[in-house]
Structures are given as C-alpha cells and as structure tokens.
Scaffold this motif. Structure first.
Motif, PDB file in Angstrom:
ATOM      1  N   LEU A  42       6.014   1.695 -13.669  1.00  0.00           N
ATOM      2  CA  LEU A  42       6.176   1.855 -12.229  1.00  0.00           C
ATOM      3  C   LEU A  42       4.964   1.318 -11.470  1.00  0.00           C
ATOM      4  O   LEU A  42       5.095   0.591 -10.480  1.00  0.00           O
ATOM      5  CB  LEU A  42       6.397   3.336 -11.907  1.00  0.00           C
ATOM      6  N   LEU A  43       3.769   1.650 -11.937  1.00  0.00           N
ATOM      7  CA  LEU A  43       2.562   1.202 -11.259  1.00  0.00           C
ATOM      8  C   LEU A  43       2.339  -0.297 -11.430  1.00  0.00           C
ATOM      9  O   LEU A  43       1.843  -0.965 -10.510  1.00  0.00           O
ATOM     10  CB  LEU A  43       1.348   1.978 -11.790  1.00  0.00           C
ATOM     11  N   LEU A  44       2.686  -0.830 -12.584  1.00  0.00           N
ATOM     12  CA  LEU A  44       2.556  -2.274 -12.775  1.00  0.00           C
ATOM     13  C   LEU A  44       3.481  -3.035 -11.826  1.00  0.00           C
ATOM     14  O   LEU A  44       3.091  -4.039 -11.222  1.00  0.00           O
ATOM     15  CB  LEU A  44       2.860  -2.641 -14.230  1.00  0.00           C
ATOM     16  N   VAL A  45       4.721  -2.557 -11.692  1.00  0.00           N
ATOM     17  CA  VAL A  45       5.666  -3.199 -10.778  1.00  0.00           C
ATOM     18  C   VAL A  45       5.185  -3.075  -9.334  1.00  0.00           C
ATOM     19  O   VAL A  45       5.247  -4.036  -8.547  1.00  0.00           O
ATOM     20  CB  VAL A  45       7.068  -2.589 -10.943  1.00  0.00           C
ATOM     21  N   ALA A  46       4.671  -1.899  -8.958  1.00  0.00           N
ATOM     22  CA  ALA A  46       4.164  -1.709  -7.599  1.00  0.00           C
ATOM     23  C   ALA A  46       2.958  -2.604  -7.331  1.00  0.00           C
ATOM     24  O   ALA A  46       2.807  -3.148  -6.225  1.00  0.00           O
ATOM     25  CB  ALA A  46       3.797  -0.246  -7.378  1.00  0.00           C
ATOM     26  N   GLY A  47       2.093  -2.763  -8.332  1.00  0.00           N
ATOM     27  CA  GLY A  47       0.915  -3.603  -8.151  1.00  0.00           C
ATOM     28  C   GLY A  47       1.228  -5.074  -8.009  1.00  0.00           C
ATOM     29  O   GLY A  47       0.432  -5.840  -7.444  1.00  0.00           O
ATOM     30  N   ALA A  52       0.833  -1.206   0.000  1.00  0.00           N
ATOM     31  CA  ALA A  52       0.000   0.000   0.000  1.00  0.00           C
ATOM     32  C   ALA A  52       0.869   1.257   0.000  1.00  0.00           C
ATOM     33  O   ALA A  52       0.563   2.236  -0.693  1.00  0.00           O
ATOM     34  CB  ALA A  52      -0.931  -0.016   1.205  1.00  0.00           C
ATOM     35  N   ILE A  53       1.962   1.243   0.773  1.00  0.00           N
ATOM     36  CA  ILE A  53       2.867   2.394   0.799  1.00  0.00           C
ATOM     37  C   ILE A  53       3.534   2.588  -0.562  1.00  0.00           C
ATOM     38  O   ILE A  53       3.622   3.713  -1.089  1.00  0.00           O
ATOM     39  CB  ILE A  53       3.914   2.220   1.908  1.00  0.00           C
ATOM     40  N   ILE A  54       4.003   1.483  -1.154  1.00  0.00           N
ATOM     41  CA  ILE A  54       4.676   1.577  -2.456  1.00  0.00           C
ATOM     42  C   ILE A  54       3.730   2.113  -3.518  1.00  0.00           C
ATOM     43  O   ILE A  54       4.069   3.021  -4.290  1.00  0.00           O
ATOM     44  CB  ILE A  54       5.232   0.203  -2.868  1.00  0.00           C
ATOM     45  N   VAL A  55       2.521   1.560  -3.570  1.00  0.00           N
ATOM     46  CA  VAL A  55       1.544   2.015  -4.565  1.00  0.00           C
ATOM     47  C   VAL A  55       1.163   3.465  -4.319  1.00  0.00           C
ATOM     48  O   VAL A  55       1.037   4.257  -5.265  1.00  0.00           O
ATOM     49  CB  VAL A  55       0.298   1.105  -4.542  1.00  0.00           C
ATOM     50  N   GLY A  56       0.988   3.853  -3.041  1.00  0.00           N
ATOM     51  CA  GLY A  56       0.636   5.240  -2.742  1.00  0.00           C
ATOM     52  C   GLY A  56       1.707   6.217  -3.178  1.00  0.00           C
ATOM     53  O   GLY A  56       1.402   7.278  -3.752  1.00  0.00           O
ATOM     54  N   VAL A  57       2.974   5.881  -2.941  1.00  0.00           N
ATOM     55  CA  VAL A  57       4.074   6.750  -3.375  1.00  0.00           C
ATOM     56  C   VAL A  57       4.102   6.857  -4.900  1.00  0.00           C
ATOM     57  O   VAL A  57       4.281   7.953  -5.468  1.00  0.00           O
ATOM     58  CB  VAL A  57       5.414   6.221  -2.834  1.00  0.00           C
ATOM     59  N   CYS A  58       3.918   5.737  -5.587  1.00  0.00           N
ATOM     60  CA  CYS A  58       3.911   5.756  -7.053  1.00  0.00           C
ATOM     61  C   CYS A  58       2.746   6.589  -7.597  1.00  0.00           C
ATOM     62  O   CYS A  58       2.903   7.322  -8.585  1.00  0.00           O
ATOM     63  CB  CYS A  58       3.841   4.333  -7.598  1.00  0.00           C
ATOM     64  N   LEU A  59       1.588   6.492  -6.960  1.00  0.00           N
ATOM     65  CA  LEU A  59       0.443   7.292  -7.395  1.00  0.00           C
ATOM     66  C   LEU A  59       0.709   8.778  -7.187  1.00  0.00           C
ATOM     67  O   LEU A  59       0.331   9.616  -8.026  1.00  0.00           O
ATOM     68  CB  LEU A  59      -0.806   6.862  -6.626  1.00  0.00           C
ATOM     69  N   LEU A  60       1.355   9.127  -6.066  1.00  0.00           N
ATOM     70  CA  LEU A  60       1.697  10.529  -5.835  1.00  0.00           C
ATOM     71  C   LEU A  60       2.693  11.047  -6.871  1.00  0.00           C
ATOM     72  O   LEU A  60       2.550  12.163  -7.391  1.00  0.00           O
ATOM     73  CB  LEU A  60       2.268  10.691  -4.425  1.00  0.00           C
TER      74      LEU A  60
END
Length: 378
Positions: free
Chosen positions: A296-301, A236-244
């Motif tokens: 980036l988002l695919l890797v985070a997901g 959740a932290i990784i995805v949130g940072v990537c979304l920001l």
C-alpha cells in the motif's frame, strides 16, 4: 571589344559598401548580445523561476487585489509572505533538523557513543532479507565500531553525500526565496509585463498568432505548475491516509514532508521507505499485514507517476502527451526548471508545426475547385 559601364561599377561599389555596413552592424549586434548574456547569465535561473512563479500566481494575486480595492503591491506582498510562511519556513526547519541529525550521528559513530537496540526475533522472519538484516543488526548491537570499521569507506562516503545533499537543498531554498520575492515585484506590475510579453511575441511571430502564442505559453506554465502542486497535494493525502491505516506514528508530519518533497519534485519513497522499515522493525502487526501495508505504501509513494499524466495537460490548447513529454524531457535535461521550459517549448513547437501543416498547398481553396471541374468534365 566590350566596355564596362561606369554606372555598373558605381552600383557594385555601393552594393559592396552597403553589404559591409550590414555585416559590421550584425557583428556588433551579436557581440552586444553575447556580452549581455554573459552579464545576465548568473541571474538567468533566478529570473526564470521568478517568471514561472509570477505567471502561476498572477490569477490569485489579481483575485486578492480586487478584494483589497485594486492595491496590486499589497496583494503581491501578501502572497510572497504566505509563500515564505507555508513553504520556505517549514522546509528550512526540516533541513536544519536533518543536518543536525546527520552531524550528530557522525559524531556518535566517531566517538563510539552510539548504541542500537537489539533486533526483535521477528526480524529474522522477514521475506528474503530477514536473516541477513538480523545478522547485521545483531552485530551492530554487539560491536558497532567493528561493523563501522568493516564498512569503511562506504559509511564516510554516505555521510558526505548526505551532508552534500542537505547543503544543495539549502542553496536551492535560498534561490527559491529570492525568486518568490522577485516574483512578487513582477506581479505588482503584472499588467505592464503582460502587455510587454504580448508585444514581444507579436514582434517575433507576427500579429496573426503572436497573442495566441503568448496565451499558450502562459497557459502551459500554469498547467504544469498546477499539475505539480495538485499532484503533490493529492499524493500527500494518499500517503497520509495510508500511514494512518498502517499505524505509523507522526503520520500528519510525514504527509506534510511528502507535500514539500512533491512540490520540489523529490520522490515520496524517501518518506514511505523508512515508514515501511519501521513497520517491519517496530510494529506489532503480523507478517501478512506488514506485507499488505508495504504494498500500500509503495503504491502511494509512486502515485505521482499516474497522476502527472492526468493533470499536466489540463487547460492547454495542446494534446496531453505533448505537454507530458515536454515536461519529462525538460526535467531530465535541466531539472525542475526544465520541466516548465520543456513543456512550453514543445507546446509552442507543436502549434507552429500544426499551423504549417494547416497551410499546406493541398488544402488551398483552388484544389477543391480544380477537383470539382475535373469531376464535371467526367
């Protein structure tokens, strides 16, 4: 001519009678066990989840109880209320919103009141699928009823599937609510329950390894649960940072959704894929930046696929691959509950097998002594 000893006939009759008594009693025990299982089976999943939650949260409940002057019931109640507030309430609100959105979308499509904005010219420049998406989007903007009619019955099946998924998750949420309440009751009497569980293991396995296996089962359940929750928080932290970084709106809300989905073992790509679609459709980034953010988002997901092997087996007296294979195999067989059961069973099986290997006759003390005698004779 050989005569039969009457005492032998009496022994045979007594042996036959004793064997018949044993078979009848064993049959009655089997019938009783089957009847008990039939009565208990509707609650089996609920009880299993309650035990898993109680074992996982018991250390936190004990720490909280020490700060409350040893009040076990109050500490368990506080944990249950915290679980309801932090997990169940946000998930229920989210599911209600999703259900309303799906029903509203279906009603708008049926009443021909749904209007889509025109696509940007940049949509046509998307790699591989840009022109096709631009054509379908333009048709939906110009004449949505015709597009919906051309896609029947796929649209109807998709809508029913979506509503069915929401209803299924809602049922699972109610089951989880009941499980966490029962877990609170189990934690309030945790000391007696722990003693009873150790007594069962000792009675089945023996005093030599019964307590050890009871501790192994507890540690495995906690390791899997902590691995699941820990992975969910990290992802959740990784995805949130990537979304920001990508500038996606509502990044904080989306990261909370990823956290809830991660605890429920639902892939985070359910959130990252719509975010990627928004980037290509609505953002002001260049094509190169959108491509970079997409990767980036695919890797985070999919980060949980790397994090789970690193965290699932920590603190357990069994190799990490054993815990991982047990968790993944159990989840493939029986869902989320099977993940805990599979890891525990495989860890116990591994310990039993390795204990059997350790007691091999080739490793007995007599073998080295014999070898030393042979060496002395040479």
């Amino acid at each position: 001519m050989r005569t039969t000893d009457p005492s032998d006939d009496e022994l045979v009759r007594r042996g036959s009678s004793a064997l018949m008594d044993v078979l009848i009693r064993a049959g009655l025990i089997v019938v009783l066990a089957l009847l008990c299982y039939r009565v208990f089976s509707p609650f089996l999943t609920l009880i299993a989840w309650s035990v898993i939650l109680a074992v996982t949260l018991y250390p936190a409940q004990q720490s909280l109880a020490r700060r409350m002057g040893g009040r076990q019931g109050l500490a368990a109640t506080v944990l249950v209320l915290a679980g309801i507030v932090l997990i169940i309430v946000p998930t229920a609100v989210l599911l209600s919103s999703v259900g309303d959105s799906v029903r509203g979308l279906i009603a708008d499509v049926q009443n021909n009141t749904l209007r889509l904005p025109p696509p940007r010219d940049s949509v046509a420049t998307w790699p591989i699928v840009g022109e096709k998406v631009f054509a379908i989007w333009s048709q939906a903007h110009d004449d949505l009823p015709a597009l919906v009619q051309s896609l029947q019955p796929k649209v109807g099946n998709l809508a029913r599937t979506a509503l069915g998924a929401v209803a299924g998750i809602g049922g699972a949420l109610l089951m989880f609510l009941a499980a966490i309440i029962v877990a609170g009751i189990v934690m309030a009497f945790g000391e007696a329950g722990s003693g009873a569980m150790q007594a069962i293991f000792v009675r089945i396995i023996g005093p030599a390894r019964g307590v050890e296996f009871a501790k192994l089962s507890t540690a495995t359940i906690r390791a899997v649960a902590q691995g699941v929750i820990g992975v969910a928080f990290i992802q959740a932290i990784i995805v949130g940072v990537c979304l920001l970084i990508a500038g996606v709106p509502w990044a904080g809300v989306l990261s909370v959704i990823v956290l809830v989905l991660g605890i429920a073992q639902v892939p985070a790509v359910i959130v990252t894929l719509p975010a990627i679609a928004w980037l290509w459709a609505r953002s002001d980034h260049t094509t190169g930046m959108n491509a970079a953010y997409t990767v980036l988002l695919l890797v985070a997901g999919m980060a949980d696929n790397v994090l789970k092997p690193l965290m699932l087996g920590r603190g357990v007296d069994a190799p990490m691959p054993v815990i991982l294979i047990g968790a993944l195999g159990g989840m493939a067989t029986a869902g989320i509950l099977g993940m805990f059961v599979g890891a525990t069973l495989l860890a116990l099986g591994y310990q039993i097998f390795m204990g059997w290997v350790a007691t091999s006759p080739s490793r007995s003390p007599a073998a080295p002594a014999a070898q030393s005698d042979l060496a002395a004779g040479d």
